[in-house]
Write a protein that holds these residues in place. Sequence first.
Motif, PDB file in Angstrom:
ATOM      1  N   VAL A 128       7.768  50.201  -4.548  1.00  9.81           N
ATOM      2  CA  VAL A 128       7.743  50.183  -6.010  1.00  9.81           C
ATOM      3  C   VAL A 128       7.405  51.582  -6.515  1.00  9.81           C
ATOM      4  N   GLU A 129       7.793  51.827  -7.757  1.00 10.34           N
ATOM      5  CA  GLU A 129       7.577  53.142  -8.371  1.00 10.34           C
ATOM      6  C   GLU A 129       7.014  52.901  -9.762  1.00 10.34           C
ATOM      7  N   LEU A 130       5.962  53.637 -10.119  1.00  9.66           N
ATOM      8  CA  LEU A 130       5.364  53.493 -11.444  1.00  9.66           C
ATOM      9  C   LEU A 130       6.043  54.472 -12.400  1.00  9.66           C
ATOM     10  N   ARG A 131       6.706  53.926 -13.430  1.00 10.35           N
ATOM     11  CA  ARG A 131       7.376  54.791 -14.423  1.00 10.35           C
ATOM     12  C   ARG A 131       6.971  54.315 -15.811  1.00 10.35           C
ATOM     13  N   ASP A 132       6.398  55.192 -16.598  1.00  6.52           N
ATOM     14  CA  ASP A 132       6.012  54.873 -17.978  1.00  6.52           C
ATOM     15  C   ASP A 132       5.172  53.599 -18.054  1.00  6.52           C
ATOM     16  N   GLY A 133       4.215  53.483 -17.161  1.00  9.75           N
ATOM     17  CA  GLY A 133       3.280  52.375 -17.239  1.00  9.75           C
ATOM     18  C   GLY A 133       3.799  51.049 -16.727  1.00  9.75           C
ATOM     19  N   ARG A 134       4.947  51.054 -16.054  1.00  9.49           N
ATOM     20  CA  ARG A 134       5.454  49.805 -15.505  1.00  9.49           C
ATOM     21  C   ARG A 134       5.974  50.056 -14.083  1.00  9.49           C
ATOM     22  N   TYR A 135       5.755  49.067 -13.210  1.00 11.77           N
ATOM     23  CA  TYR A 135       6.254  49.191 -11.844  1.00 11.77           C
ATOM     24  C   TYR A 135       7.697  48.683 -11.761  1.00 11.77           C
TER      25      TYR A 135
ATOM     26  N   LEU B  20      -6.551  34.271  -6.791  1.00  8.59           N
ATOM     27  CA  LEU B  20      -6.347  33.765  -5.437  1.00  8.59           C
ATOM     28  C   LEU B  20      -5.295  34.559  -4.661  1.00  8.59           C
ATOM     29  N   VAL B  21      -4.552  35.399  -5.400  1.00  9.19           N
ATOM     30  CA  VAL B  21      -3.515  36.202  -4.744  1.00  9.19           C
ATOM     31  C   VAL B  21      -3.800  37.674  -5.029  1.00  9.19           C
ATOM     32  N   GLU B  22      -4.262  38.384  -4.011  1.00  9.90           N
ATOM     33  CA  GLU B  22      -4.566  39.811  -4.196  1.00  9.90           C
ATOM     34  C   GLU B  22      -3.307  40.630  -3.916  1.00  9.90           C
ATOM     35  N   VAL B  23      -2.886  41.377  -4.920  1.00 11.83           N
ATOM     36  CA  VAL B  23      -1.693  42.216  -4.773  1.00 11.83           C
ATOM     37  C   VAL B  23      -2.103  43.661  -5.008  1.00 11.83           C
ATOM     38  N   LYS B  24      -1.718  44.555  -4.106  1.00 12.19           N
ATOM     39  CA  LYS B  24      -2.026  45.969  -4.328  1.00 12.19           C
ATOM     40  C   LYS B  24      -0.820  46.823  -3.956  1.00 12.19           C
ATOM     41  N   VAL B  25      -0.776  48.007  -4.565  1.00  9.61           N
ATOM     42  CA  VAL B  25       0.270  48.969  -4.228  1.00  9.61           C
ATOM     43  C   VAL B  25      -0.384  50.066  -3.412  1.00  9.61           C
ATOM     44  N   GLU B  26       0.097  50.248  -2.178  1.00  8.69           N
ATOM     45  CA  GLU B  26      -0.489  51.251  -1.300  1.00  8.69           C
ATOM     46  C   GLU B  26       0.637  52.113  -0.748  1.00  8.69           C
ATOM     47  N   ASN B  27       0.542  53.402  -0.935  1.00  5.67           N
ATOM     48  CA  ASN B  27       1.613  54.324  -0.520  1.00  5.67           C
ATOM     49  C   ASN B  27       2.971  53.875  -1.029  1.00  5.67           C
ATOM     50  N   GLY B  28       2.981  53.373  -2.266  1.00  6.71           N
ATOM     51  CA  GLY B  28       4.250  52.982  -2.878  1.00  6.71           C
ATOM     52  C   GLY B  28       4.819  51.672  -2.384  1.00  6.71           C
ATOM     53  N   THR B  29       4.005  50.910  -1.627  1.00  4.27           N
ATOM     54  CA  THR B  29       4.499  49.641  -1.090  1.00  4.27           C
ATOM     55  C   THR B  29       3.587  48.494  -1.520  1.00  4.27           C
ATOM     56  N   LEU B  30       4.184  47.336  -1.806  1.00  7.14           N
ATOM     57  CA  LEU B  30       3.388  46.168  -2.206  1.00  7.14           C
ATOM     58  C   LEU B  30       2.745  45.513  -0.993  1.00  7.14           C
ATOM     59  N   LYS B  31       1.450  45.220  -1.125  1.00  7.06           N
ATOM     60  CA  LYS B  31       0.748  44.472  -0.078  1.00  7.06           C
ATOM     61  C   LYS B  31       0.071  43.268  -0.714  1.00  7.06           C
TER      62      LYS B  31
END
Lengths: 81, 465
Positions: free
Chosen positions: B351-358, B309-320
């Motif tokens: 956010v930044e993805l480092r070693d498989g974690r944001y 019910l809550v769509e979360v995406k990372v776009e250009n390094g920003t949470l939407k």
Amino acid sequence: MDIRSEVVAQFTLVAQEQDKHLASLSDDLPLLDSGLDSLCFAIVVARLEGSLGVDPFSVDEDARFPVTFGDFIRFYENAAK
Amino acid sequence: MKMPQNNPVSLYSSILAAGDPSSRILVGLDANATWAELVAGSMLAEQPGDLRGKSVLIATLDQFRAAAALIELDGVARRVVLYPPDVPREQLMYVAKTAEADVLVTDQPELASMQHGIDRVVLCGGSIAPVNADRSPQVETEWILLTSGTTGRPKLAVHTLASLAGSAMHRSPASASIVWSTFYDMRRYGGLHIFLHAALTGTSLVVSSAQEPVADFFTRAGAHGVTHISGTPSHWRRALMSPWADRIAPEYIRMSGEIVDQSILNQVKAQFPKARIEHTFASTEAGVGFYVSDGLMGFAPQLLAQNPLVEVKVENGTLKIRSNRAAFRYLGADSPKLKDADGFVDTGDSVELRDGRYYFTGRRDGTINVGGFKVHPEEVEAVINRHPQVVMSLVKAKKNPITGSLVIADVVLKAPLQESGADPVDRDILRFCRRQLAPHQVPTTINIVPALAIGESGKLGRHHA
């Protein structure tokens, strides 16, 4: 530099700047009863990092937070060793 | 009694639907009441029926009174505006005008006599008097929450009870033994979320107060057997400095509102080893995004799909985020769009993805979070730049272990620094700032610099985290 006198000086200065009434700084005084709020402590820690060259809060992620004024002094003394 | 075809759900009707309201209590600083007393009584000097269809601005100092007013007015008033006590009073007129407020509800007589442009003032206070009023919900009330804006004027985000409560607030058998508390003020999203959770799941709630010493709060929370408690990392750092933190024995601890670092997670765990600790991503505009319960800072990418019910995406390094928990829009003719064309709220959190974690790295627009208070650099720069000796300034964040960040400023002066001056100019700039800004906005350090980098766009070179 004498850590205790620097800590006392910063507590006093920040209290004055932030218009807070500073309690008498005895070693058993709980920090939260000192008259300083979170913002004041944040400023004290930033200033002490400048003058003493150490931020013990960031050195050890698992360190317990100091509770009394005496704990706070020891926190810095231990980090400076 | 004639009801509209689609009966709206209100806070009043939801409390009644969440089990026996006489068995659980709302605990304020100097007043307690059962939910049953709250739904059957009033703290307003006028009957809520008189306020049907009005836009009501609630500006009480005390949270308990605000709670009582919300229970009375949701489903009755057209709009309720929650005015937190830390928002400067100078903004009252702007907020009242933007929200087209007809009525001011307050427990502060001096506020009532201020110039605010609201025709009617209803005082709120004293004890809860039983009333025989029709509280059947007839409208879906708009709930207006204030968030900080770059110009110093608050933005007014429009929610409803449904968007604030989301879809997860239902009573379960476990609710019976839960006692909630929060360090947040309920006029802020984080605190309001907990207040509504308690009201709609039928649990007791101990509300905090900015006026109350930490030791007294812990004593009160402990005496009422608080099991669940939330706050910002800064709230928790302050709590851990208290010798009285051991007066509570929570089963569940939640952190939100600021970047959570590993240090605060570990320290809270050390103080409360039996507690389950979660941190959440939530904002006034986007609502609650997701919960992180693995005890680590940042979040696993799988969490983006945690809740259908809550769509979360990372776009250009920003949470939407797109969900039915988001606010609908901002009030006001010139207000910015709250959602994009696809209905996503741009949280502005990088956010930044480092070693498989944001990992959260700060705000894209450079907003500085000082202990849960947002500071817009441009607003502080505007004040510094008004100082007669200043040409220009750049305000930025400095990492801090107590409040997450502090504000510092690089300043270019009109004349070279006079070493022998009786009163250093940096102190004078600080005094100048203190007169015009809230304490958390005032830079803690002024660095006098010869020049500031100007980018090709002609704008100040900002290096946002």
